[in-house]
Motif scaffolding. Structure first.
Motif, mmCIF file in Angstrom:
data_model
loop_
_atom_site.group_PDB
_atom_site.id
_atom_site.type_symbol
_atom_site.label_atom_id
_atom_site.label_comp_id
_atom_site.label_asym_id
_atom_site.label_seq_id
_atom_site.Cartn_x
_atom_site.Cartn_y
_atom_site.Cartn_z
ATOM 1 N N ARG A 10 -38.436 -13.124 16.848
ATOM 2 C CA ARG A 10 -37.196 -13.066 17.623
ATOM 3 C C ARG A 10 -36.735 -14.463 18.015
ATOM 4 N NH1 ARG A 10 -37.805 -8.578 21.825
ATOM 5 N NH2 ARG A 10 -37.871 -7.299 19.954
ATOM 6 N N ASP A 11 -37.615 -15.153 18.703
ATOM 7 C CA ASP A 11 -37.246 -16.496 19.140
ATOM 8 C C ASP A 11 -38.542 -17.235 19.457
ATOM 9 O OD1 ASP A 11 -35.913 -18.707 19.971
ATOM 10 O OD2 ASP A 11 -35.563 -17.947 22.013
ATOM 11 N N VAL A 12 -39.082 -17.902 18.469
ATOM 12 C CA VAL A 12 -40.391 -18.534 18.643
ATOM 13 C C VAL A 12 -40.221 -20.027 18.833
ATOM 14 C CG1 VAL A 12 -42.631 -18.982 17.588
ATOM 15 C CG2 VAL A 12 -41.542 -16.739 17.322
ATOM 16 N N ASN A 13 -40.787 -20.527 19.917
ATOM 17 C CA ASN A 13 -40.757 -21.962 20.195
ATOM 18 C C ASN A 13 -42.145 -22.407 20.589
ATOM 19 O OD1 ASN A 13 -37.731 -22.678 20.339
ATOM 20 N ND2 ASN A 13 -37.935 -20.820 21.578
ATOM 21 N N PHE A 14 -42.667 -23.406 19.895
ATOM 22 C CA PHE A 14 -43.905 -24.033 20.379
ATOM 23 C C PHE A 14 -44.103 -25.316 19.600
ATOM 24 C CE2 PHE A 14 -45.466 -21.549 16.810
ATOM 25 C CZ PHE A 14 -46.441 -22.347 16.243
ATOM 26 N N SER A 15 -45.046 -26.111 20.045
ATOM 27 C CA SER A 15 -45.341 -27.319 19.272
ATOM 28 C C SER A 15 -46.842 -27.563 19.270
ATOM 29 C CB SER A 15 -44.605 -28.525 19.853
ATOM 30 O OG SER A 15 -45.020 -28.719 21.181
ATOM 31 N N VAL A 16 -47.293 -28.266 18.272
ATOM 32 C CA VAL A 16 -48.716 -28.593 18.143
ATOM 33 C C VAL A 16 -48.840 -30.103 18.098
ATOM 34 C CG1 VAL A 16 -50.772 -28.372 16.704
ATOM 35 C CG2 VAL A 16 -49.144 -26.465 16.863
ATOM 36 N N LYS A 22 -46.271 -11.482 20.644
ATOM 37 C CA LYS A 22 -46.049 -10.042 20.746
ATOM 38 C C LYS A 22 -44.578 -9.761 20.475
ATOM 39 C CE LYS A 22 -46.753 -6.094 23.731
ATOM 40 N NZ LYS A 22 -46.871 -5.621 25.099
ATOM 41 N N ASP A 23 -44.319 -8.766 19.646
ATOM 42 C CA ASP A 23 -42.949 -8.374 19.316
ATOM 43 C C ASP A 23 -42.091 -9.565 18.914
ATOM 44 O OD1 ASP A 23 -43.704 -5.842 19.945
ATOM 45 O OD2 ASP A 23 -43.037 -6.006 22.041
ATOM 46 N N GLY A 24 -42.688 -10.471 18.173
ATOM 47 C CA GLY A 24 -41.899 -11.567 17.621
ATOM 48 C C GLY A 24 -41.604 -12.686 18.591
ATOM 49 N N GLU A 25 -42.330 -12.743 19.692
ATOM 50 C CA GLU A 25 -42.104 -13.851 20.617
ATOM 51 C C GLU A 25 -43.437 -14.391 21.096
ATOM 52 O OE1 GLU A 25 -38.358 -13.568 23.430
ATOM 53 O OE2 GLU A 25 -39.303 -11.624 23.167
#
Lengths: 676, 255
Positions: B26-32, B218-221
Motif C-alpha cells: 500500500r505505502d511502504v517506507n523504510f531505509s537500511v 501487515k496488509d501491505g504496510e
C-alpha cells in the motif's frame, strides 16, 4: 464414471500435451500415408506394363516391407518416450482418487483418438497423393503417363489393418506398463542428484582408433570387389567408432576443456561445457544413432540419385554402340576356311536395316581375344582363384584393327607382337612372350594411352591389363588354342575363342529399332553365319536398367524421407524432454544474474551443438566413404565423378535445410518450455 | 545517507480480466543503513514476498521508488537489470538454488564468471570466502553429496563473492533443521560483523532475533519496528514474540 467423461479427460490430456502429441500424430499420419502410397503403387505395377516391370515390382515389394517394419519401430519408440514423460501426470490422477482401471480407460481413449486421427488423416493424404507419386514414378521411368491409376482397395485394407494392429499393440503395451507401476512410483520424481559422468579415456581412444582405421580402409581400398570383406569391416569399425566417440570421446573432450581453467571459467564456455557434459551422458547413444542413420540416408540418397541421373552415362560405358553382333572365329573347328567371310554379316545387317526402315551409323568392327593369365617374377601360370592379385587381363587384337583405332603406323612380322599395358612392374622386362606353345618376340612396349585407352576400362576397378597386338586373325586363333592347352592341358575344343564383333548405332523410330534388334539373331542364324555369339542392344537393356534404377531412386527418396522423419522426430523429443529437466536450471541462472537474452543465447548454442554434432560427423563419414562409393559406382559403370559429387553435395544441402527447419521449431518449443 | 531507501512503494495486482484489483503493497517506507542487519517479518499474504521481489528488481512497483546508494533501481532499463543485480545485490534463497551439475566451487564462481572476471582474479576471492564460511573441504563436491546446511552456506558464498552492496535473504532457514539454522544464523552474524549489509525476509522469530532491527509488515504496510539496542538475542526473541502476538491478535500497538 461414464465413457463420455473418459473421452473428455483423454481429449484434455492431448490438448495439454500438444507439443508432444501433435508431432506424434503427424508423423504417424505421414508414415501411414507413405505406406499406403508405396503399397498401392506396387499393386498397380503389372508385369506386362513395360520391359523390366517385374524387377521393379520386386524392388518395390521389398521397399514396402522395409517401410512397414520401420514404421512399427518408430511408432513404438515415440510412444515409449511419451509414456515415460507422463508418469508423473498419471501419478497425480491416482492421488486424486482414480483407480488404475480408470486411468487405463483414459489411456485407451488417448491412443484411440491419436490412432484414429492418424489413420484417417494418413489414408486421406495417401489416397490424395498416391496418384501424384505414381505419375512421378512413371516419369522417372520415362514411361507414358497413360496408365490408369485406381484407388487400391487391397492397399487400403492392408494399410488400415496394419496400423490398427500397431495401435492396438501400443494400447496393450501401455496398459501393461501401467499395471506394473506402483502408485508411489507414479508420483515420485527422481530428484536425486546425478553423478558427474566420468570420462572413459580408454574407450575414447579406442573410438578414435576404430574411426581412424575405418577411414583409412575406406580411402586406401583400390578394389572394392577384392576387399569387400575389408569394406564391411571398415563400416563396422566406423559404427563402433561413432558410438564410442559419442559415449566417451565427447565427455573426454569436455573434461579436457574443463581442465583448461582459463578457458572453462569464461562467460561463454562455463555453463555450456558443464551442461553439455550431462547432456552427453544421457544422449550419447541417441546422437550416435542419429549420426549413423543420417550417414545411411546421405549415402543411399546420393548414390541412388547419381545412379538414376547418370543412367545414360552408365549405358554408354556398358554399350559404346547401340547394337553389337558377335561371331566366334574358330578356324580349328571348321574345315572350310572361307565360311569366315565377315562381309556377309555386314550385308545381312544392312538388309535388316532396310527392312525395318532404320539407319545404321558409325559401324565399327574388330577381332578380339580376352584371356586371364597369372604373372609372377617374370613367369606365367594359368589363372586360378587362389592368386587373384597377380592375375592380369590379356587382350589380343589384330594389327589392322589397332591401326584403325589409333591412326598409328606400326608394322609387324610373323612371330612379333606389340605390348601395351596400364601398370608398372617386373613383367615389363619380358622380351619373349611364351604362352604354352605360342611364342613371339615383343617388339614394342608402351603405356596404354590416347584413344585406345577408352577400350580398356578395367583399370578403373584396379585390374592390370595388357594389350597384345598380333599381325593377323590367324595368329590370334593360334594364341587362343595355345592358351586353352596351357590352361586345360591337351584339349581340342576351343574354350576361349577369338570373337569378331560388329557394332553400330541405330537411327529411327524406337519401336522399329526394338523390332530390328529382337529379330536380329534369328536373321543372322538363318543367313548361314556360323557361331553367332552375342547379339545385344542398348534399347531393351536401357528399359530394364531404367526399371531398376528408377525404382531404386524412387525408393531412395521414399526411404530417405522416412529416415529423415525419424531422425527429426527422435531429436525433437529428446530436446523437449530435456526442456523439462533444464527448466529449473535456467530459472536458477536467471536468479543468479543471467539476463533473458543471455539465457536465450545459451539455449541456442546448446541446441545447435546437440543438433548439428551428429550431422557434422555424418558428413565427415560420407566424405571419407566417398572414394570407396565412387569405386562401387564405377563397378556399376557409373564413371561420372562430378555428377556423383554434385548429387552428394545436393543431398547434404537438402538434408541440412530440412534439419535447419526442425531445429528452428525445436528451439522455439524448448525456449517456451524453459521460460514458462 | 542510507544505503537503501524505499519511498512510498505501492504495488497493485490486477486480476486477469481486469476486474479486481489487489493491493499487495500500500505505502511502504523504510531505509537500511550501511552495515545494518534488518529482518522483515509478516504473515503469508502480508506482501513481504512482493516487497523482496521489488527490492531484488525482479518485479516493478506500481508507484514509488527504491534507491540503492542514491541510484533509482526502479528505473534501471530491462537490458541492464541482470548486470545491475549481479553487481549490487546478493541473493540467498530458501531452497538454495544451487545448480546440480556444478561442483560447490563452480557454483560459487558462477556470478563472477557471468560478470566476465578472469580466473586468476577469482581464486583468491573464493579462498577467503570459503574459509570464512567453513566450506573449504567440500569445494570439489557436488550439491547432491553435501548436507542442507552446507548447501545454504555454499549459496551464501555465491551471494557474497561479488561483494554486493546488500545481501537479500528470502527465508534462508526455511529448509534447514534447527542446528543448521543456528549455524547459518551465526554465519550471518559473522558476516554482518565484517560490515556486510543484510536484509532478510523470514517467518522465523529465531532468525529475526539475530537482526539489529525487525520490521513487521501487515496488509501491505510497515506496521511496526523493533530496534535491538543493547538487547541480547534472547531478549530480542522475547520482544519479537510479544509483538507478533499483538500483531496476530489484530490489535494496535499504540493502544
Amino acid at each position: 464414471m461414464n465413457n463420455k467423461l473418459y473421452v473428455k479427460l483423454a481429449g484434455n490430456n492431448l490438448k495439454k500435451n500438444k507439443s508432444a502429441f501433435i508431432p506424434f500424430g503427424l508423423s504417424c499420419a505421414m508414415m501411414i500415408a507413405m505406406f499406403y502410397m508405396l503399397s498401392s503403387i506396387t499393386g498397380q505395377v503389372t508385369d506386362d506394363m513395360f520391359y523390366g516391370a517385374r524387377t521393379m515390382k520386386t524392388v518395390l515389394e521389398i521397399g514396402v516391407r522395409i517401410c512397414g517394419i520401420f514404421s512399427v519401430a518408430v511408432i513404438f519408440y515415440t510412444n515409449n518416450f511419451l509414456m515415460k514423460r507422463r508418469t508423473r501426470e498419471l501419478g497425480l490422477y491416482s492421488i486424486l482418487g482414480m483407480e488404475k482401471k480408470h486411468i487405463r480407460k483414459v489411456l485407451f481413449w488417448e491412443s484411440f483418438i491419436v490412432g484414429g486421427f492418424s489413420i484417417l488423416a494418413g489414408m486421406a493424404a495417401g489416397i490424395l497423393f498416391s496418384k501424384l507419386m505414381f505419375l512421378v514414378l512413371l516419369n522417372l521411368l520415362n514411361l507414358e503417363t497413360s496408365f490408369r491409376f485406381l484407388i487400391s482397395l487391397a492397399a487400403i485394407k492392408v494399410t488400415v489393418l496394419l496400423f490398427i494392429g500397431i495401435f492396438l499393440i501400443i494400447i496393450l503395451y501401455n496398459q501393461i506398463r501401467l499395471f506394473r507401476l506402483k502408485p508411489i512410483d507414479l508420483l515420485n520424481e527422481s530428484k536425486a542428484g546425478e553423478k558427474e559422468p566420468k570420462a572413459n579415456w580408454f574407450l575414447a581412444a579406442i573410438g578414435f582408433i576404430c574411426l581412424g582405421i575405418g577411414y583409412y580402409i575406406a580411402i586406401s581400398t583400390k578394389n572394392p570387389i577384392r576387399a569387400i570383406n575389408h569394406f564391411f569391416f571398415a563400416v563396422l569399425l566406423v559404427i563402433a567408432g561413432t558410438y564410442s566417440l559419442f559415449i566417451s570421446g565427447s565427455i573426454a573432450v569436455l573434461k579436457l576443456l574443463k581442465r583448461q581453467k582459463n578457458f572453462y571459467y569464461h562467460k561463454n564456455h562455463f555453463i555450456t561445457v558443464s551442461f553439455m557434459t550431462y547432456r552427453m551422458k544421457q544422449n550419447a547413444a541417441g546422437l550416435a544413432n542419429i549420426c549413423i542413420l543420417s550417414t545411411a540416408v546421405l549415402v543411399v540418397l546420393s548414390s541412388t540419385v547419381s545412379l538414376y541421373s547418370g543412367l545414360e552415362n552408365v549405358m554408354r560405358t556398358r554399350y559404346p554402340k547401340d547394337v553389337t553382333a558377335g561371331v566366334l572365329y574358330m578356324p580349328n573347328e571348321d574345315e572350310e576356311e572361307n565360311i569366315y567371310d565377315m562381309s556377309l554379316l555386314e550385308k545381312v545387317i544392312d538388309e535388316q536395316c532396310r527392312k525395318y526402315g532404320v539407319e545404321k551409323e558409325n559401324p565399327e568392327s574388330r577381332y578380339s581375344l580376352s584371356l586371364l593369365i597369372g604373372f609372377q617374377d617374370g613367369s606365367l601360370f594359368p589363372a586360378d582363384s587362389q592368386n587373384l592379385s597377380s592375375m592380369k587381363i590379356v587382350e589380343g587384337w589384330v594389327l589392322d584393327d589397332f591401326k584403325r583405332v589409333t591412326d598409328e603406323n606400326y608394322t609387324l612380322k610373323q612371330g612379333e607382337v606389340l605390348w601395351f599395358d596400364n601398370f608398372s612392374g617386373g613383367e615389363k622386362q619380358m622380351d619373349l612372350l611364351e604362352i604354352g606353345s605360342f611364342s613371339a618376340r615383343v617388339t614394342n612396349k608402351n603405356e596404354l594411352s590416347g584413344d585406345i585407352e577408352d577400350y580398356f576400362t578395367e583399370q578403373d576397378y584396379g585390374i592390370d591389363e595388357i594389350l597384345l597386338v598380333v599381325p593377323d586373325r590367324e595368329t590370334l586363333a593360334e594364341l587362343s588354342d595355345a592358351y586353352t592347352e596351357f590352361v586345360y592341358g591337351d584339349n581340342t575344343e576351343t574354350v576361349h575363342p577369338v570373337e569378331y564383333s560388329y557394332s553400330f548405332d541405330l537411327n529411327g523410330d524406337l519401336e522399329q529399332k526394338m523390332n530390328f534388334c529382337n529379330s536380329l539373331r534369328e536373321v543372322l542364324n538363318n543367313a548361314g553365319i556360323p557361331h553367332v555369339s552375342i547379339v545385344e542392344d542398348i534399347f531393351t537393356t536401357r528399359q530394364e536398367i531404367l526399371g531398376i534404377y528408377g525404382s531404386l531412386f524412387f525408393l531412395g527418396i521414399f526411404m530417405g524421407t522416412l529416415f529423415l522423419l525419424t531422425t527429426v522426430l527422435i531429436i525433437y523429443y529428446k530436446q523437449i524432454s530435456e526442456g523439462y529437466e533444464d527448466r529449473s536450471r535456467f530459472l536458477i541462472l536467471q536468479k543468479v544474474g543471467m539476463s533473458k537474452g543471455e539465457v536465450k543465447k545459451l539455449i541456442h548454442s546448446q541446441i545447435l551443438s546437440i543438433f548439428f554434432l551428429p550431422i557434422l560427423l555424418a558428413v565427415i563419414h560420407v566424405a571419407f566413404a566417398f572414394p570407396i562409393l565412387k569405386r562401387i559406382l564405377f563397378m556399376l559403370d557409373l564413371s561420372n565423378v562430378p555428377l556423383f559429387i554434385g548429387c552428394t553435395i545436393g543431398t547434404i544441402l537438402i538434408f541440412f535445410l530440412v534439419y535447419g527447419v526442425v531445429y528452428g521449431v525445436t528451439a522455439r518449443v524448448y525456449y517456451k518450455l524453459v521460460n514458462e | 545517507m542510507a544505503l537503501l531507501t524505499v519511498n512510498n512503494l505501492k504495488k497493485v495486482y490486477t486480476t486477469r480480466f481486469g476486474g479486481n484489483k489487489v493491493e499487495a503493497l500500500r505505502d511502504v517506507n523504510f531505509s537500511v543503513e550501511e552495515g545494518e542487519y534488518v529482518a522483515i517479518m509478516g504473515e503469508s499474504g502480508s506482501g513481504k514476498t512482493t516487497l523482496l521481489n521489488i527490492l531484488a528488481s525482479v518485479d516493478r512497483p506500481t508507484s514509488g521508488e527504491v534507491l540503492l546508494k542514491g541510484e533509482k533501481t526502479t528505473s534501471v532499463k530491462d537490458a541492464y537489470l541482470a548486470k545491475f543485480r549481479r553487481e549490487h545485490l546478493g541473493f540467498v534463497f530458501q531452497d538454495f538454488n544451487l545448480l546440480d551439475n556444478f561442483s560447490v566451487e563452480d557454483n560459487i564462481y558462477l556470478p563472477l564468471v557471468l560478470a566476465g572476471k578472469k580466473y586468476s582474479e577469482m581464486i583468491p576471492k573464493l579462498q577467503v570466502i570459503a574459509k570464512k564460511l567453513g566450506i573449504l573441504e567440500i569445494l570439489k563436491k557436488y550439491p547432491y553429496e553435501i548436507s542442507g546446511g552446507q548447501k545454504q552456506r555454499t549459496a551464501v558464498a555465491r551471494a557474497l563473492i561479488t561483494e554486493p552492496d546488500i545481501l537479500l535473504a528470502d527465508e534462508p532457514t526455511g529448509a534447514l533443521d534447527s542446528r543448521s539454522s543456528d549455524d547459518l544464523l551465526k554465519t550471518f552474524s559473522h558476516i554482518h560483523k565484517d560490515g556486510q549489509t543484510i536484509l532478510m525476509v523470514t517467518h522465523s522469530v529465531r532468525a529475526a532475533s539475530h537482526a539489529d532491527r525487525v520490521l513487521f509488515i501487515k496488509d501491505g504496510e510497515i506496521f511496526h519496528q523493533i530496534y535491538r539496542g543493547t538487547l541480547t538475542n534472547e531478549e530480542m526473541y522475547k520482544k519479537i514474540s510479544d509483538s507478533l502476538t499483538i500483531l496476530l491478535a489484530g490489535g494496535d500497538l499504540n493502544e
